[in-house]
Design a protein around this motif. Structure first.
Motif, PDB file in Angstrom:
ATOM      1  N   GLU A  52       0.841  -1.202   0.000  1.00 30.65           N
ATOM      2  CA  GLU A  52       0.000   0.000   0.000  1.00 30.65           C
ATOM      3  C   GLU A  52       0.873   1.248   0.000  1.00 30.65           C
ATOM      4  N   LYS A  53       0.428   2.260  -0.707  1.00 31.33           N
ATOM      5  CA  LYS A  53       1.220   3.471  -0.865  1.00 31.33           C
ATOM      6  C   LYS A  53       1.402   4.213   0.453  1.00 31.33           C
ATOM      7  N   VAL A  54       2.567   4.838   0.592  1.00 31.98           N
ATOM      8  CA  VAL A  54       2.865   5.630   1.784  1.00 31.98           C
ATOM      9  C   VAL A  54       2.382   7.060   1.611  1.00 31.98           C
ATOM     10  N   PHE A  55       2.510   7.588   0.388  1.00 29.76           N
ATOM     11  CA  PHE A  55       2.103   8.968   0.124  1.00 29.76           C
ATOM     12  C   PHE A  55       0.919   9.037  -0.841  1.00 29.76           C
ATOM     13  N   LYS A  56       0.087  10.051  -0.636  1.00 25.88           N
ATOM     14  CA  LYS A  56      -0.977  10.364  -1.583  1.00 25.88           C
ATOM     15  C   LYS A  56      -0.413  11.244  -2.686  1.00 25.88           C
ATOM     16  N   GLU A  57      -1.247  11.528  -3.682  1.00 25.71           N
ATOM     17  CA  GLU A  57      -0.810  12.365  -4.792  1.00 25.71           C
ATOM     18  C   GLU A  57      -0.450  13.778  -4.349  1.00 25.71           C
ATOM     19  N   ASP A  58      -1.077  14.267  -3.247  1.00 22.12           N
ATOM     20  CA  ASP A  58      -0.810  15.632  -2.791  1.00 22.12           C
ATOM     21  C   ASP A  58       0.354  15.702  -1.794  1.00 22.12           C
ATOM     22  N   SER A  59       1.147  14.641  -1.729  1.00 20.80           N
ATOM     23  CA  SER A  59       2.349  14.570  -0.874  1.00 20.80           C
ATOM     24  C   SER A  59       2.028  14.484   0.622  1.00 20.80           C
ATOM     25  N   THR A  60       0.798  14.172   0.970  1.00 22.78           N
ATOM     26  CA  THR A  60       0.481  13.875   2.364  1.00 22.78           C
ATOM     27  C   THR A  60       0.487  12.361   2.557  1.00 22.78           C
ATOM     28  N   GLY A  82       0.679   4.944   5.424  1.00 26.23           N
ATOM     29  CA  GLY A  82       1.949   5.661   5.413  1.00 26.23           C
ATOM     30  C   GLY A  82       2.289   6.275   6.759  1.00 26.23           C
ATOM     31  N   PHE A  83       1.258   6.703   7.485  1.00 27.08           N
ATOM     32  CA  PHE A  83       1.504   7.278   8.808  1.00 27.08           C
ATOM     33  C   PHE A  83       2.145   6.242   9.726  1.00 27.08           C
ATOM     34  N   THR A  84       1.678   4.993   9.642  1.00 25.84           N
ATOM     35  CA  THR A  84       2.263   3.915  10.462  1.00 25.84           C
ATOM     36  C   THR A  84       3.715   3.686  10.078  1.00 25.84           C
ATOM     37  N   VAL A  85       3.996   3.691   8.779  1.00 24.87           N
ATOM     38  CA  VAL A  85       5.367   3.504   8.302  1.00 24.87           C
ATOM     39  C   VAL A  85       6.260   4.647   8.788  1.00 24.87           C
ATOM     40  N   TYR A  86       5.727   5.864   8.740  1.00 26.77           N
ATOM     41  CA  TYR A  86       6.466   7.054   9.185  1.00 26.77           C
ATOM     42  C   TYR A  86       6.792   6.971  10.679  1.00 26.77           C
ATOM     43  N   THR A  87       5.806   6.613  11.512  1.00 27.46           N
ATOM     44  CA  THR A  87       6.065   6.518  12.955  1.00 27.46           C
ATOM     45  C   THR A  87       7.065   5.400  13.261  1.00 27.46           C
ATOM     46  N   ASP A  88       7.035   4.326  12.460  1.00 28.82           N
ATOM     47  CA  ASP A  88       8.041   3.276  12.621  1.00 28.82           C
ATOM     48  C   ASP A  88       9.434   3.815  12.273  1.00 28.82           C
ATOM     49  N   LYS A 110      12.355  -0.208   9.997  1.00 32.92           N
ATOM     50  CA  LYS A 110      12.072  -0.164   8.559  1.00 32.92           C
ATOM     51  C   LYS A 110      10.880  -1.055   8.233  1.00 32.92           C
ATOM     52  N   THR A 111       9.759  -0.434   7.940  1.00 31.69           N
ATOM     53  CA  THR A 111       8.576  -1.193   7.544  1.00 31.69           C
ATOM     54  C   THR A 111       8.095  -0.745   6.162  1.00 31.69           C
ATOM     55  N   PHE A 112       8.974  -0.120   5.395  1.00 33.67           N
ATOM     56  CA  PHE A 112       8.616   0.322   4.041  1.00 33.67           C
ATOM     57  C   PHE A 112       9.373  -0.500   3.000  1.00 33.67           C
ATOM     58  N   LEU A 113       8.869  -0.485   1.813  1.00 30.67           N
ATOM     59  CA  LEU A 113       9.519  -1.136   0.679  1.00 30.67           C
ATOM     60  C   LEU A 113       9.923  -0.076  -0.331  1.00 30.67           C
ATOM     61  N   LEU A 114      11.171  -0.171  -0.803  1.00 30.15           N
ATOM     62  CA  LEU A 114      11.640   0.697  -1.885  1.00 30.15           C
ATOM     63  C   LEU A 114      10.998   0.240  -3.196  1.00 30.15           C
ATOM     64  N   PRO A 115      11.008   1.082  -4.221  1.00 29.68           N
ATOM     65  CA  PRO A 115      10.316   0.733  -5.485  1.00 29.68           C
ATOM     66  C   PRO A 115      10.683  -0.633  -6.048  1.00 29.68           C
ATOM     67  N   LYS A 116      11.931  -1.038  -5.890  1.00 30.38           N
ATOM     68  CA  LYS A 116      12.368  -2.297  -6.505  1.00 30.38           C
ATOM     69  C   LYS A 116      12.242  -3.495  -5.563  1.00 30.38           C
ATOM     70  N   GLU A 117      11.861  -3.250  -4.341  1.00 30.51           N
ATOM     71  CA  GLU A 117      11.711  -4.370  -3.402  1.00 30.51           C
ATOM     72  C   GLU A 117      10.381  -5.085  -3.639  1.00 30.51           C
ATOM     73  N   PRO A 118      10.408  -6.426  -3.672  1.00 31.74           N
ATOM     74  CA  PRO A 118       9.167  -7.177  -3.958  1.00 31.74           C
ATOM     75  C   PRO A 118       8.223  -7.197  -2.759  1.00 31.74           C
ATOM     76  N   LEU A 119       6.948  -7.359  -3.064  1.00 32.13           N
ATOM     77  CA  LEU A 119       5.934  -7.501  -2.019  1.00 32.13           C
ATOM     78  C   LEU A 119       6.027  -8.888  -1.394  1.00 32.13           C
ATOM     79  N   PRO A 120       5.801  -9.013  -0.093  1.00 31.32           N
ATOM     80  CA  PRO A 120       5.756 -10.352   0.514  1.00 31.32           C
ATOM     81  C   PRO A 120       4.693 -11.262  -0.117  1.00 31.32           C
ATOM     82  N   PRO A 121       3.419 -10.836  -0.255  1.00 23.13           N
ATOM     83  CA  PRO A 121       2.460 -11.692  -0.971  1.00 23.13           C
ATOM     84  C   PRO A 121       2.587 -11.469  -2.479  1.00 23.13           C
TER      85      PRO A 121
END
Length: 444
Positions: free
Chosen positions: A291-299, A304-310, A316-327
């Motif tokens: 699931e996306k961390v940011f919306k189109e308006d950069s909020t 994403g808020f959970t990922v940010y607080t982590d 590190k609970t985020f995935l970079l663009p090239k990192e595969p999804l677990p499922p």
């Protein structure tokens, strides 16, 4: 030593009342000393004094309860339980302390995370005194832990009806507002926050989502966040209701919420860069569910808020663009296909909170709901499941029980919702039966 026989009887008669009076004064004095030590926050001293009181007369319920109370304050749960039970055994049915004692035993069970036992004890307390605030709040807390937030809110409201300034009940009730407020109440709350126009008459799904988002931001101390960002917070960002009363409350306006989201988004960008995310990858970050961390308006999105607080805590609970999804995408595709099949077959999805509400209304276990009452459980991963109930008129009334209670709960918030009839529930109601027994199995 010789006794003065002529005066022995009269002397005994004279001394006996004085001796009894002295003993009474000794207990009274002992309890007063203990209470004074407690008031002076000399807890260890108070404990020693109350232990002495119990030795004077182990049958004195005031002494036992006083000792139990101080032991509970000192977190000696075993000792407190022993003293409360000792007091309970000595109480007659007319004792004014029965409800209190059961309530305190409920607190002990709750502290031990024995929620089932605590629920029984709070219920016993409320049978004796339905207005016992501690038991009302305690029962609400357990139901909230279980996920039955609608029922929890009812107990908090009952507690506040007895004790309007109870801070625990008030805070927990405020936290649950999106779960129990009616459509009309939510619409009024949005108007208070200048989030919808005054002429709006009907609450839409978009309005409900907006209220949930603003309310969530308030509970996350968003107002304090803004106060730290601005030397003086713009007046249009915060509205205060019940000013200069015990019920004064600050709330975010739509403008305040929008500003808050932008500031948090900007702070999140800086944090992600600080933990090593290239600036060109920041807006493509996802969580581990894809699931996306940011919306189109950069909020930030809610995920994403959970990922940010982590990230703030170096997790590190985020995935970079090239990192595969677990499922895998194939799994997600199968999941979506199964969801579509269920909805076409007449099922509607319910939340975990709604499932817990149905469990509490029917007394059925999740296993019984699944195998006997037609609740469909769709596993998503090891720790996540989705729940569906049959929403059409079933051939067997028992299969319609979960949907009946779902609609009954919804109708409390929106009177326009029609609750479907169910012959099984109606017949059981005549005899005061629930669908299941206390062990979670079906009543047959």
């Amino acid at each position: 030593m010789r006794c003065l026989k002529p005066f022995s009887v009269s002397l005994l008669c004279a001394l006996l009342p004085a001796a009894l009076s002295a003993a009474t004064e000794t207990m009274t004095s002992c309890l007063e000393q203990g209470k004074k030590a407690y008031a002076d926050k000399q807890l260890s001293q108070a404990k020693d004094i109350f232990m002495r009181c119990v030795k004077i007369n182990p049958s004195d319920e005031q002494a036992q309860l006083s000792l139990a109370g101080i032991l509970l304050t000192l977190d000696d749960l075993d000792g407190a339980e022993k003293s409360f039970q000792a007091a309970l055994k000595r109480m007659n049915r007319a004792s004014p302390y029965i409800a209190y004692t059961y309530s305190m035993l409920g607190d002990i069970a709750l502290k031990r995370r024995q929620n089932k036992e605590a629920l029984v004890l709070y219920s016993k307390s409320l049978l004796v005194n339905p207005a016992n605030v501690n038991s009302l709040v305690g029962k609400g807390v357990i139901l909230e832990y279980q996920g039955d937030k609608l029922s929890a809110a009812e107990f908090y409201r009952s507690a506040l009806a007895v004790e309007p300034l109870n801070l625990v009940a008030r805070k927990r009730l405020v936290n649950l507002e999106p779960e129990y407020m009616t459509d009309a109440e939510i619409l009024a709350a949005l108007k208070q926050r200048y989030a919808v126009k005054p002429e709006v008459k009907e609450l839409s799904d978009e309005h409900r989502a907006l209220f949930t988002a603003i309310h969530r931001a308030e509970q996350r101390r968003g107002i304090d966040y803004l106060k730290n960002k601005y030397p003086k917070v713009p007046a249009e960002f915060i509205v205060t209701i019940n000013r200069d009363t015990d019920f004064e409350r600050e709330m975010l306006t739509l403008a305040g919420y929008t500003a808050l989201e932008k500031h948090i988004g900007q702070d999140a960008i800086a944090v992600f860069q600080r933990v090593g995310v290239p600036i060109q990858d920041v807006f493509a970050l996802r969580n581990k569910q894809g699931e996306k961390v940011f919306k189109e308006d950069s909020t930030l999105t809610e995920e994403g808020f959970t990922v940010y607080t982590d990230a703030l805590q170096n997790r590190k609970t985020f995935l970079l663009p090239k990192e595969p999804l677990p499922p895998t995408p194939e799994f997600l595709s199968k999941l979506a296909a199964r969801e579509k099949e269920l909805k076409e077959a007449g099922y509607v999805e319910i939340t975990h909170s709604e499932l817990k509400m149905i469990e509490n209304q029917t007394l059925c276990s999740e296993e019984t709901l699944r195998t006997k009452l037609g609740v469909y459980v769709l596993p998503v991963n090891k720790n996540q499941r989705r729940y569906f109930v049959f929403a059409r008129k079933p051939k067997e009334p028992i299969k319609g029980v979960p949907y009946y209670y779902l609609m009954k709960a919804h109708s409390k918030r929106n009177p326009k919702i029609k609750v479907p009839s169910n012959s099984l529930i109606e017949s059981y109601a005549l005899y005061g039966y629930t669908v299941c027994l206390s062990d979670g199995n079906l009543l047959e």
